[in-house]
Every structure is written in structure tokens, then in C-alpha cells.
Design a protein around this motif. Structure first.
Motif, mmCIF file in Angstrom:
data_model
loop_
_atom_site.group_PDB
_atom_site.id
_atom_site.type_symbol
_atom_site.label_atom_id
_atom_site.label_comp_id
_atom_site.label_asym_id
_atom_site.label_seq_id
_atom_site.Cartn_x
_atom_site.Cartn_y
_atom_site.Cartn_z
ATOM 1 N N UNK A 228 0.835 -1.196 0.000
ATOM 2 C CA UNK A 228 0.000 0.000 0.000
ATOM 3 C C UNK A 228 0.866 1.241 0.000
ATOM 4 N N UNK A 229 0.336 2.316 -0.555
ATOM 5 C CA UNK A 229 1.066 3.584 -0.594
ATOM 6 C C UNK A 229 0.075 4.723 -0.400
ATOM 7 N N UNK A 230 0.527 5.771 0.289
ATOM 8 C CA UNK A 230 -0.301 6.962 0.471
ATOM 9 C C UNK A 230 0.292 8.090 -0.350
ATOM 10 N N UNK A 231 -0.543 8.669 -1.223
ATOM 11 C CA UNK A 231 -0.122 9.822 -2.000
ATOM 12 C C UNK A 231 -0.637 11.100 -1.345
ATOM 13 N N UNK A 232 -0.068 12.210 -1.741
ATOM 14 C CA UNK A 232 -0.533 13.495 -1.215
ATOM 15 C C UNK A 232 -1.987 13.727 -1.627
ATOM 16 N N UNK A 233 -2.799 14.327 -0.748
ATOM 17 C CA UNK A 233 -4.173 14.660 -1.143
ATOM 18 C C UNK A 233 -4.177 15.561 -2.374
ATOM 19 N N UNK A 234 -5.155 15.374 -3.229
ATOM 20 C CA UNK A 234 -5.259 16.192 -4.430
ATOM 21 C C UNK A 234 -5.653 17.617 -4.082
ATOM 22 N N UNK A 235 -5.141 18.546 -4.863
ATOM 23 C CA UNK A 235 -5.535 19.941 -4.740
ATOM 24 C C UNK A 235 -7.029 20.051 -5.056
ATOM 25 N N UNK A 236 -7.814 20.755 -4.204
ATOM 26 C CA UNK A 236 -9.246 20.903 -4.486
ATOM 27 C C UNK A 236 -9.538 21.482 -5.867
ATOM 28 N N UNK A 237 -8.627 22.292 -6.393
ATOM 29 C CA UNK A 237 -8.830 22.845 -7.735
ATOM 30 C C UNK A 237 -8.772 21.753 -8.795
ATOM 31 N N UNK A 238 -8.012 20.680 -8.530
ATOM 32 C CA UNK A 238 -7.914 19.579 -9.479
ATOM 33 C C UNK A 238 -9.031 18.566 -9.273
ATOM 34 N N UNK A 239 -9.366 18.300 -8.005
ATOM 35 C CA UNK A 239 -10.405 17.312 -7.722
ATOM 36 C C UNK A 239 -11.805 17.863 -7.953
ATOM 37 N N UNK A 240 -11.926 19.214 -7.895
ATOM 38 C CA UNK A 240 -13.242 19.829 -8.053
ATOM 39 C C UNK A 240 -14.126 19.661 -6.844
ATOM 40 N N UNK A 241 -13.538 19.333 -5.694
ATOM 41 C CA UNK A 241 -14.308 19.112 -4.475
ATOM 42 C C UNK A 241 -13.797 20.036 -3.391
ATOM 43 N N UNK A 242 -14.724 20.457 -2.509
ATOM 44 C CA UNK A 242 -14.325 21.341 -1.421
ATOM 45 C C UNK A 242 -14.335 20.625 -0.068
#
Length: 264
Positions: A192-206
Motif C-alpha cells: 500500500x502507498x499513500x499519495x498526497x491529497x489532491x488539490x481541491x482545484x484539481x479534484x473539483x471538491x471542497x
């Protein structure tokens, strides 16, 4: 810049060549057809690309063009996924370009043991992605913190501090739940690996992204893994499962500058 180069997508084992890889008519970056270069029991999936677009200087300019980067990334990943659907595959970083096929063969010779180890690790396994979201805690209502002596300014500061404490506590609890999800899924997966959370501007979620995880799962345990994901869902926690994908997160190999120009 005249001439052409060899764009590298992925490497697999020659023993998998009995499968129809690459599929007939598969196009890669810049619409170039995909072909193979074999050496020492390994197979590289490549395209011939013009150096006037993929040479070192043109690439520096192109990588500043987000539309070009997006189009190239989509073509690159389309090829990788097509190969991974029928063969054990080690994806290569986006925009890795060699001077020609001979340089690719030389790389396969020098990195043979590295690729062999990576391919042995991911054989019979695919990557699955799991993202966990939670809504941010609502701010404390003003009336929930009584105004005390000191005037309206002091009362406002007290309410503000209480709101921040509540938000921090909600984040802590949510993060603990995300950690539990990650540990549970890692126990089922081979890795398993953990990546950095996506930027809200890229994910489109707040909302809060609590986990952006990748898991290397045996094909024989995919149903068990999916069932575990379902069992970890809660009313106020959204758990998103994606895949299967080529094992991007578990096949990373570093390339020296002499082993091809690359980006990202």
C-alpha cells in the motif's frame, strides 16, 4: 531540430508476448503507432517521435503548455493501460525519450535486473485506488458559546476559538478513521502507498480528502478487497474505489539523465 527519437511507455516480460500486445492500430503520443523493442527477455513499448517536438529544447517549451501536457499524458496512459490489460507491466515516467532504439536496448541491458525484480513483484497483481472524503466540520453556532465579561470583541474571540477547536477535533477524528481504512486495506493488499491529497482545484471538491491511497492487490483477492472497501464506508465518510490500473505506484525506477529525457 531534425531527426527522430524513441518514446518509451512501459516495459514487460518477453514471455508475455504471446498476448496481442500492442493491440492492432494502437496509437500513442502525437498519434504515433506503438511498437516493441525486445532485448534480454524484456520488451519495451515505444513509438517513434519527431525530435522537433520531443527534443530537449522543444520539450521545455511544450511542458509549459497545459493542454499539450494533458493530451500527451492521456495518450501515454492509454498505451500503458492497454499493455497492462494483457501483460505484466512496469510503466515508465511520462515523456521519457531516447535517441533511438539502440539506446532503449542498452537501457534494457543495464537495468535488466531492476526491471526483472519490479515485474516479478507486480505479476498477477493490479493497482487499485481508494480516496476517502469527509465534509468539513460546520463552524460552531454563535449561541453555543455564551458571551462573557469583556465586551463583544472578547465574546467574538471566544466563539472563534471554540469553532477552531471543534474543527480541529473533527479533523483529528476523521484522520484517525482514514488511517484505520488505510491499515485495513494494506493488510489485504500486497503493498500500500499513500499519495498526497489532491488539490481541491484539481479534484473539483471542497470537502476534506483524508486519504489518497494506492494498493497493489493480487488478482485472486480483488473481490475480497472490494468487499473490505464497502465495509469501511460510513454515513459521513465517502470512500471511492477506482481501478484496476497498471501498477504505477509500485514500479518506480529512477533514470539518470543519460537514460532518456523525461518529465514529471
Amino acid at each position: 531540430m531534425p531527426g527522430s527519437g524513441t518514446y518509451l511507455y512501459a516495459v514487460s516480460r518477453e514471455e508475455d508476448r504471446g498476448s496481442p500486445v500492442p493491440p492492432g492500430g494502437l496509437a500513442g503520443v502525437a498519434g504515433a503507432p506503438v511498437r516493441t523493442v525486445a532485448h534480454g527477455g524484456l520488451v519495451a513499448y515505444v513509438s517513434t517521435v519527431p525530435l522537433e517536438e520531443f527534443g530537449e529544447e522543444p520539450l521545455r517549451r511544450s511542458l509549459e503548455d497545459l493542454e499539450w501536457v494533458g493530451e500527451t499524458a492521456r495518450a501515454h496512459h492509454r498505451v500503458v493501460e492497454a499493455v497492462a490489460a494483457v501483460a505484466t507491466t512496469a510503466p515508465v515516467r511520462l515523456v521519457t525519450v531516447y535517441g533511438g532504439d539502440d539506446q532503449v536496448r542498452d537501457m534494457l541491458e543495464r537495468r535488466h535486473d531492476d526491471f526483472a525484480a519490479v515485474l516479478a513483484r507486480v505479476a498477477g497483481r493490479r493497482e487499485w485506488g481508494v480516496k476517502v472524503y469527509a465534509r468539513p466540520a460546520a463552524p460552531a453556532a454563535e449561541e453555543s458559546v455564551p458571551a462573557e465579561a469583556g465586551g463583544p470583541g472578547t465574546a467574538y474571540l471566544r466563539r472563534r476559538k471554540a469553532s477552531l477547536r471543534g474543527r480541529d477535533e473533527a479533523w483529528r477524528r476523521a484522520a484517525e478513521r482514514a488511517e484505520h481504512i488505510h491499515e485495513t486495506l494494506t493488510d489485504i493488499a500486497a503493498a500500500g502507498a499513500r499519495h498526497r491529497p489532491q488539490d481541491p482545484h484539481l479534484s473539483g471538491r471542497d470537502d476534506w480528502m483524508l486519504l489518497n491511497g494506492a494498493y497493489l492487490v493480487d488478482d485472486a483477492r480483488r473481490e475480497e478487497f472490494a468487499a473490505a472497501v464497502d465495509g469501511l464506508r460510513e454515513p459521513d465518510i465517502e470512500v471511492e474505489l477506482t481501478g484496476p490500473w497498471a501498477p504505477y505506484s509500485f514500479t518506480s525506477l529512477e533514470f539518470a539523465g543519460s537514460e532518456g529525457r523525461h518529465a514529471g
